[in-house]
Design a protein around this motif. Structure first.
Motif, mmCIF file in Angstrom:
data_model
loop_
_atom_site.group_PDB
_atom_site.id
_atom_site.type_symbol
_atom_site.label_atom_id
_atom_site.label_comp_id
_atom_site.label_asym_id
_atom_site.label_seq_id
_atom_site.Cartn_x
_atom_site.Cartn_y
_atom_site.Cartn_z
ATOM 1 N N VAL A 46 -6.019 1.181 -1.506
ATOM 2 C CA VAL A 46 -6.315 0.819 -1.155
ATOM 3 C C VAL A 46 -7.646 1.180 -1.237
ATOM 4 C CG1 VAL A 46 -7.817 1.690 1.667
ATOM 5 C CG2 VAL A 46 -5.187 1.198 1.431
ATOM 6 N N PHE A 47 -8.354 1.843 -2.154
ATOM 7 C CA PHE A 47 -9.780 2.533 -2.287
ATOM 8 C C PHE A 47 -10.262 1.439 -3.913
ATOM 9 C CE2 PHE A 47 -9.941 6.431 -0.352
ATOM 10 C CZ PHE A 47 -11.100 6.452 0.808
ATOM 11 N N ILE A 48 -8.647 1.502 -4.539
ATOM 12 C CA ILE A 48 -9.167 0.664 -5.092
ATOM 13 C C ILE A 48 -8.856 -0.811 -4.629
ATOM 14 C CG2 ILE A 48 -7.833 -0.303 -7.609
ATOM 15 C CD1 ILE A 48 -6.285 2.223 -7.462
ATOM 16 N N PHE A 49 -8.472 -1.336 -4.592
ATOM 17 C CA PHE A 49 -8.331 -2.956 -3.700
ATOM 18 C C PHE A 49 -9.373 -3.291 -3.151
ATOM 19 C CE2 PHE A 49 -3.991 -5.061 -4.062
ATOM 20 C CZ PHE A 49 -3.728 -4.707 -5.297
ATOM 21 N N HIS A 50 -10.302 -2.387 -2.425
ATOM 22 C CA HIS A 50 -11.400 -2.388 -1.362
ATOM 23 C C HIS A 50 -12.470 -2.362 -2.858
ATOM 24 C CE1 HIS A 50 -14.227 -2.011 1.700
ATOM 25 N NE2 HIS A 50 -15.139 -1.413 0.535
ATOM 26 N N ASP A 51 -12.383 -1.747 -4.029
ATOM 27 C CA ASP A 51 -13.941 -1.654 -4.212
ATOM 28 C C ASP A 51 -13.604 -2.938 -6.078
ATOM 29 O OD1 ASP A 51 -14.670 1.191 -3.567
ATOM 30 O OD2 ASP A 51 -13.129 2.035 -5.980
ATOM 31 N N MET A 52 -12.802 -3.438 -5.736
ATOM 32 C CA MET A 52 -12.629 -4.783 -6.582
ATOM 33 C C MET A 52 -12.068 -6.189 -5.787
ATOM 34 S SD MET A 52 -9.201 -3.264 -8.809
ATOM 35 C CE MET A 52 -8.611 -4.898 -10.021
ATOM 36 N N GLY A 53 -12.712 -6.001 -4.388
ATOM 37 C CA GLY A 53 -12.995 -6.880 -3.503
ATOM 38 C C GLY A 53 -11.634 -7.425 -2.994
ATOM 39 N N LEU A 54 -10.446 -6.674 -3.389
ATOM 40 C CA LEU A 54 -9.022 -7.065 -2.901
ATOM 41 C C LEU A 54 -8.604 -7.164 -1.710
ATOM 42 C CD1 LEU A 54 -7.363 -6.550 -6.697
ATOM 43 C CD2 LEU A 54 -8.230 -9.097 -5.659
ATOM 44 N N ARG A 55 -9.217 -6.283 -0.918
ATOM 45 C CA ARG A 55 -8.507 -6.302 0.207
ATOM 46 C C ARG A 55 -8.976 -7.128 1.447
ATOM 47 N NH1 ARG A 55 -10.373 -2.306 4.354
ATOM 48 N NH2 ARG A 55 -8.461 -1.895 5.312
ATOM 49 N N ALA B 35 -0.367 -6.419 -5.049
ATOM 50 C CA ALA B 35 0.310 -5.114 -4.253
ATOM 51 C C ALA B 35 2.364 -5.502 -4.386
ATOM 52 C CB ALA B 35 -0.427 -5.069 -2.720
ATOM 53 N N HIS B 36 2.479 -6.790 -3.899
ATOM 54 C CA HIS B 36 3.746 -6.678 -3.616
ATOM 55 C C HIS B 36 4.629 -7.371 -5.096
ATOM 56 C CE1 HIS B 36 3.678 -8.388 0.639
ATOM 57 N NE2 HIS B 36 3.683 -7.316 0.769
ATOM 58 N N THR B 37 4.052 -7.473 -5.966
ATOM 59 C CA THR B 37 3.968 -7.740 -7.493
ATOM 60 C C THR B 37 4.553 -6.742 -8.154
ATOM 61 O OG1 THR B 37 2.781 -10.182 -7.411
ATOM 62 C CG2 THR B 37 3.224 -9.298 -9.778
ATOM 63 N N LEU B 38 3.283 -5.900 -7.728
ATOM 64 C CA LEU B 38 3.311 -4.643 -8.312
ATOM 65 C C LEU B 38 4.942 -3.850 -7.966
ATOM 66 C CD1 LEU B 38 -0.318 -2.902 -8.255
ATOM 67 C CD2 LEU B 38 0.586 -3.623 -10.492
ATOM 68 N N ILE B 39 5.292 -4.509 -6.602
ATOM 69 C CA ILE B 39 6.136 -3.127 -6.930
ATOM 70 C C ILE B 39 7.019 -3.797 -6.705
ATOM 71 C CG2 ILE B 39 7.655 -2.876 -4.230
ATOM 72 C CD1 ILE B 39 5.123 -1.029 -4.640
ATOM 73 N N ASN B 40 7.482 -5.411 -7.090
ATOM 74 C CA ASN B 40 8.351 -6.281 -7.311
ATOM 75 C C ASN B 40 9.178 -5.619 -8.668
ATOM 76 O OD1 ASN B 40 9.974 -6.654 -4.645
ATOM 77 N ND2 ASN B 40 8.598 -8.434 -4.823
ATOM 78 N N ILE B 41 7.637 -6.221 -9.579
ATOM 79 C CA ILE B 41 8.338 -6.059 -10.898
ATOM 80 C C ILE B 41 9.104 -4.909 -11.317
ATOM 81 C CG2 ILE B 41 7.430 -5.606 -13.315
ATOM 82 C CD1 ILE B 41 5.446 -7.317 -12.555
ATOM 83 N N SER C 284 1.061 -3.979 3.622
ATOM 84 C CA SER C 284 0.254 -4.695 4.480
ATOM 85 C C SER C 284 -0.214 -4.755 5.280
ATOM 86 C CB SER C 284 1.575 -6.252 4.890
ATOM 87 O OG SER C 284 2.121 -6.425 4.281
ATOM 88 N N LEU C 285 0.314 -3.967 6.449
ATOM 89 C CA LEU C 285 -0.335 -3.126 7.216
ATOM 90 C C LEU C 285 -2.141 -2.792 6.594
ATOM 91 C CD1 LEU C 285 -0.844 -1.694 9.783
ATOM 92 C CD2 LEU C 285 0.230 0.167 9.287
ATOM 93 N N PHE C 286 -1.622 -1.900 5.553
ATOM 94 C CA PHE C 286 -3.052 -1.334 5.386
ATOM 95 C C PHE C 286 -4.099 -1.801 4.161
ATOM 96 C CE2 PHE C 286 -0.934 2.647 5.544
ATOM 97 C CZ PHE C 286 -1.501 3.626 6.414
ATOM 98 N N LEU C 287 -3.802 -3.330 3.499
ATOM 99 C CA LEU C 287 -4.476 -3.796 2.737
ATOM 100 C C LEU C 287 -4.871 -4.942 3.275
ATOM 101 C CD1 LEU C 287 -2.213 -3.988 -0.465
ATOM 102 C CD2 LEU C 287 -4.129 -2.106 -0.378
ATOM 103 N N THR C 288 -4.874 -5.027 4.549
ATOM 104 C CA THR C 288 -5.220 -6.747 5.180
ATOM 105 C C THR C 288 -6.607 -6.230 6.697
ATOM 106 O OG1 THR C 288 -3.696 -6.931 5.699
ATOM 107 C CG2 THR C 288 -3.675 -8.018 4.163
ATOM 108 N N ASN C 289 -7.186 -7.170 6.683
ATOM 109 C CA ASN C 289 -7.430 -6.642 8.544
ATOM 110 C C ASN C 289 -7.410 -7.412 9.559
ATOM 111 O OD1 ASN C 289 -8.271 -4.269 8.078
ATOM 112 N ND2 ASN C 289 -9.897 -4.735 7.438
ATOM 113 N N SER C 290 -7.877 -9.132 8.167
ATOM 114 C CA SER C 290 -7.549 -9.623 9.297
ATOM 115 C C SER C 290 -6.006 -10.939 8.755
ATOM 116 C CB SER C 290 -8.803 -11.205 9.190
ATOM 117 O OG SER C 290 -9.489 -11.069 7.502
ATOM 118 N N ILE C 291 -6.447 -10.935 7.581
ATOM 119 C CA ILE C 291 -4.655 -11.764 7.240
ATOM 120 C C ILE C 291 -3.436 -10.856 7.895
ATOM 121 C CG2 ILE C 291 -3.503 -12.343 5.466
ATOM 122 C CD1 ILE C 291 -6.317 -12.936 4.346
ATOM 123 N N ARG C 292 -3.270 -11.422 8.493
ATOM 124 C CA ARG C 292 -1.724 -10.494 8.846
ATOM 125 C C ARG C 292 -0.330 -10.673 8.367
ATOM 126 N NH1 ARG C 292 -3.026 -5.147 9.498
ATOM 127 N NH2 ARG C 292 -4.382 -5.038 10.922
#
Lengths: 296, 393
Positions: free
Chosen positions: A148-157, A166-172, A235-243
């Motif tokens: 969450v922190f990394i994504f936030h800092d990178m503007g990906l949250r 995120a899903h790609t990382l888990i699936n690869i 999805s729950l942690f990395l998003t706010n408005s996108i659900r």
């Protein structure tokens, strides 16, 4: 061998029973989605078919109409904006974008990686494979906070891109291992025959190996899609408005009660896109695609 | 389908009846313009880490010859073939195809074609596409591709199967497709890596004949790897016998059969194998004799074997004349194997297990006494220590 009628009947009965066990919850879910609220909650009996079917739940969740006579109109709930907090349209769109995007990226990366791992000998290739596998040792919940922190800092949250990554990382890891096993089934002689025929390494991959692992690719894509489609925690942690749909559905459980009708309507609708996706790729899900290439 | 091509090929594969018409001349043109190449190998070494599997191979394959690399598993014959193909790197030494040194050349640039043991067909392509693949990669004109595929299909009797997929073919047909894929693009050298091992016995004999006919027809230099001595004997112009990464002997099949250079070659070629008796050379009344235990037998007098020398006395089963009575070495029958055309008689002679081949259908039974007369001109003597054949004067 001719089976007796008894055996045959028994076989069918058992099959029907097993299929029934699996289909029943889905059917009940679908049934609930067209029931009026009074039929969902009947204190005295279980309502099966004797109710007035209604599409109200779909009207609100999938088509985005306001809840009839609702006092909640215009209220914002758990980050959803707009008049209708039960409107699931944007979450369906999000889910499709994320699932298709991550599946596409995962399969492309995994395809190339598994070809390299299956076909090329390089220093540390075995260690590299173990390293890939080790990426699945940690459950997502263990890495969610730093992520969450990394994504936030990178503007990906709270972006589709972020969730796709995120899903790609888990699936690869699983996709690479799965595809590698499919490629390992194709004997190296085929590559060598292609090379002698005049193919470059890439032509060999593109014209010979890729068509032969089509089945494996389809299976991998289905797995990745289903994972992404149903994934909840990231999805729950990395998003706010996108659900995405799984997260959206939880917002229907509110302090004032659970909207079972809406939950079931959106849940039932959520089956459809993944069903369509699987239908599209399932014709490639055939075993024995390499049959005939070599002496089995 | 190209009737003109089929008309060039009479019922039997490879037997061509030349008829008038432009079609015939096209076929002839293709066949006459098939390039040929020699393969020259000099002091070739292959190492995997510290393990050396080929220890300095020297071999010259002439234009248009059919050379078989023969040897037991692990002797390095497949490695050698794969190095010619460019599928294995060269540790040291040189390989040349035609005039060109090919050591560092990519397989696709060597103008070779290879047929693999397990066919290695492209399962997702039809027979036609399999055969056309190499030309497709070289961007050959479609008309030329069609012509060549049809030509190869007619030679290999694959015309009815051109639009089928490999999985719809039998093992023999698949192997023919693999050969078709090799011949369509007119390579300088054909490489075969145990192509018949996966076929059943009957099909193997048939395909063997087809490969030989194909070679007689196309006269393309061929290097063929096998561990089956019958394949080597029946197909080769030259047989190269290998063991543990070195060449033991090179020669025509009959040369190798009749004059094995050493014990290994003598034992490896021939079925049932050569009989070998250990003993020494003694001085008899009529010259040098071979003695083992109580048994003495004649040896070729022009042999360089010296009196007192420990030797191995070798004789092939068909050169031991067996009879039920009369003179000769006495042996006791242990097993009788009728094969149809001949009878294999296993017997013990002075403690040695030996085999003789009888052509007469006599009523041989175990424990019968057998009289054996070795045909002296076919006796081989090997030095017991070096295992090398003793030359004649």
């Amino acid at each position: 061998m001719h089976d007796s009628t008894f055996k045959l009947t028994l076989r069918y009965l058992v099959s029907i029973l097993i299929v029934g066990i699996f289909v029943f919850p889905i059917a009940w879910w679908g049934l609930t989605s067209v029931k009026p609220i009074s039929a969902v909650f009947d204190k005295d009996r279980i309502v099966v078919f004797d109710f007035e079917p209604t599409l109200e739940n779909y009207r609100v969740t999938v088509l985005g109409y306001s809840k009839r006579g609702s006092k909640e109109d215009g209220k914002t709930l758990m980050g959803t904006s707009g008049n209708n907090s039960y409107d699931g349209r944007s979450s369906i769109v999000s889910s499709v974008i994320v699932a298709v995007g991550s599946t596409l990226i995962t399969t492309i990366i995994a395809l190339l990686a598994s070809f390299g791992l299956s076909r090329m000998q390089f220093w540390g290739s075995q260690g590299y494979l173990n390293w890939i596998l080790s990426q699945r040792f940690l459950p997502p919940v263990a890495i969610i906070v730093p992520l969450v922190f990394i994504f936030h800092d990178m503007g990906l949250r709270d972006t589709h891109t972020g969730l796709i990554i995120a899903h790609t990382l888990i699936n690869i890891p699983i996709a690479v291992l799965l595809l590698k096993s499919f490629m390992d089934d194709i004997p190296i002689d085929i590559d060598q025959a292609a090379m002698i025929d005049g193919a470059t390494r890439f032509q060999c991959f593109w014209m010979v190996i890729l068509p032969m692992v089509k089945g494996g690719l389809a299976a991998t894509a289905v797995l990745c899609f289903i994972f992404s489609w149903t994934e909840f925690l990231l999805s729950l942690f990395l998003t706010n408005s996108i659900r995405t749909i799984p997260v959206k559905i939880t917002t229907y459980v509110t302090s004032t009660g659970s909207e079972w009708g809406y939950i079931s309507a959106l849940g039932t609708s959520a089956i459809l896109p993944s069903f369509i996706f699987i239908l599209l790729v399932q014709r490639h899900l055939v075993r024995g695609l390499t049959m005939g290439a070599i002496k089995d | 389908m190209s009737g003109w091509l089929r008309s060039c090929v009479s019922g039997t594969l490879g037997v061509r009846t030349v008829k008038a018409g432009w079609g015939v001349s096209t076929t002839k043109f293709i066949e006459e313009n098939m390039t040929m190449g020699s393969v020259t190998i000099q002091n070739l070494v292959k190492r995997y880490g510290s393990l050396e599997v080929l220890h300095g191979i020297d071999l010259a394959v002439e234009d248009g010859k059919f050379v078989v690399l023969l040897g037991p598993s692990g002797c390095g014959k497949s490695t050698l073939l794969r190095m010619i193909a460019g599928l294995e790197t060269v540790t040291s030494g040189d390989i040349a195809i035609g005039e060109q040194r090919v050591n560092d050349m990519h397989p696709k640039d060597r103008n070779i074609a290879m047929v693999f043991q397990n066919y290695a067909l492209y399962a997702h392509m039809s027979v036609r596409e399999n055969m056309a693949f190499s030309m497709r990669l070289r961007k050959t004109a479609q008309a030329e591709v069609n012509k060549r595929v049809n030509w190869a299909a007619s030679i290999l009797s694959l015309e009815p199967y051109l639009d089928r997929f490999p999985k719809e073919l039998s093992g023999g047909q698949r192997q023919r497709v693999a050969m078709g894929r090799a011949i369509v693009r007119n390579p300088e050298v054909f490489l075969f890596d145990e192509p018949l091992s996966n076929l059943d016995a009957k099909l193997r004999v048939q395909t063997r004949k087809e490969i030989k006919e194909l070679h007689q027809r196309l006269k393309t230099t061929t290097v063929y790897v096998t561990h089956d001595q019958i394949e080597a004997m029946t197909m080769a112009d030259q047989v190269v016998i290998m063991r543990d990464g070195v060449i033991e002997q090179i020669g025509t099949p009959l040369e190798i059969y009749d004059n094995p250079y050493n014990l290994f070659v003598a034992q490896f070629i021939g079925s049932p194998g050569m009989n070998l008796l250990t003993g020494e050379i003694v001085q008899g009344a009529s010259g040098k004799m071979f003695q083992t235990g109580e048994v003495t037998c004649e040896v070729p007098q022009d042999s360089k074997a010296a009196v007192g020398q420990k030797v191995l006395y070798g004789i092939r089963p068909e050169h031991l004349q067996a009879s039920m009575q009369g003179s000769g070495l006495s042996a006791t029958v242990t097993v009788v194997e009728p094969t149809g055309p001949e009878i294999h008689l296993y017997a013990t002679l002075a403690g040695h297990e030996i085999c003789a081949i009888a052509h007469q259908r006599l009523d041989w039974k175990p424990n019968d006494e057998l009289k054996l007369n070795p045909m002296i001109e076919h006796v081989h003597l090997f030095d017991a220590e070096t295992k090398v054949a003793l030359p004649t004067v």
